[in-house]
Design a protein around this motif. Structure first.
Motif, PDB file in Angstrom:
ATOM      1  N   GLU A   1     -47.915 -91.580 -25.065  1.00  0.00           N
ATOM      2  CA  GLU A   1     -46.867 -90.563 -25.018  1.00  0.00           C
ATOM      3  C   GLU A   1     -45.491 -91.231 -25.059  1.00  0.00           C
ATOM      4  OE1 GLU A   1     -45.865 -86.710 -22.211  1.00  0.00           O
ATOM      5  OE2 GLU A   1     -47.373 -88.141 -21.606  1.00  0.00           O
TER       6      GLU A   1
ATOM      7  N   GLY B   1     -39.402 -90.465 -23.988  1.00  0.00           N
ATOM      8  CA  GLY B   1     -38.564 -89.264 -23.906  1.00  0.00           C
ATOM      9  C   GLY B   1     -39.347 -88.050 -23.449  1.00  0.00           C
ATOM     10  N   ALA B   2     -40.584 -87.930 -23.889  1.00  0.00           N
ATOM     11  CA  ALA B   2     -41.414 -86.792 -23.493  1.00  0.00           C
ATOM     12  C   ALA B   2     -41.722 -86.860 -21.998  1.00  0.00           C
ATOM     13  CB  ALA B   2     -42.700 -86.770 -24.308  1.00  0.00           C
ATOM     14  N   LYS B   3     -41.978 -88.057 -21.495  1.00  0.00           N
ATOM     15  CA  LYS B   3     -42.245 -88.205 -20.056  1.00  0.00           C
ATOM     16  C   LYS B   3     -41.003 -87.843 -19.243  1.00  0.00           C
ATOM     17  CE  LYS B   3     -45.954 -91.496 -19.940  1.00  0.00           C
ATOM     18  NZ  LYS B   3     -46.689 -92.058 -18.841  1.00  0.00           N
TER      19      LYS B   3
ATOM     20  N   ARG C   1     -38.613 -85.805 -20.125  1.00  0.00           N
ATOM     21  CA  ARG C   1     -38.447 -84.341 -20.185  1.00  0.00           C
ATOM     22  C   ARG C   1     -39.409 -83.655 -19.223  1.00  0.00           C
ATOM     23  NH1 ARG C   1     -37.739 -85.181 -25.619  1.00  0.00           N
ATOM     24  NH2 ARG C   1     -39.941 -84.827 -26.052  1.00  0.00           N
ATOM     25  N   GLU C   2     -40.629 -84.153 -19.166  1.00  0.00           N
ATOM     26  CA  GLU C   2     -41.624 -83.562 -18.271  1.00  0.00           C
ATOM     27  C   GLU C   2     -41.203 -83.733 -16.810  1.00  0.00           C
ATOM     28  OE1 GLU C   2     -46.252 -84.340 -17.158  1.00  0.00           O
ATOM     29  OE2 GLU C   2     -45.657 -84.616 -19.252  1.00  0.00           O
TER      30      GLU C   2
END
Length: 54
Positions: free
Chosen positions: A4, A7-9, A11-12
């Protein structure tokens, strides 16, 4: 290591933190409403007790 993107982490994590803050805000509001209802009930009980004495 996770596939993953970083950036996705992030955001989460931010979304989770925002959800926790919202839950805390609602909990505080419910606590205040409950306290206000208790005070109103107490005032009504005191009023009834005074009316019964008079």
């Amino acid at each position: 290591m996770s596939a993953e993107p970083i950036g996705a982490k992030a955001r989460e994590r931010r979304a989770h933190a925002a959800a926790v803050r919202e839950w805390a805000r609602r909990d505080e509001r419910l606590r205040r409403i409950s306290m206000l209802a208790g005070l109103i009930a107490l005032a009504a009980a005191v009023g009834l007790a005074l009316a019964a004495l008079l």
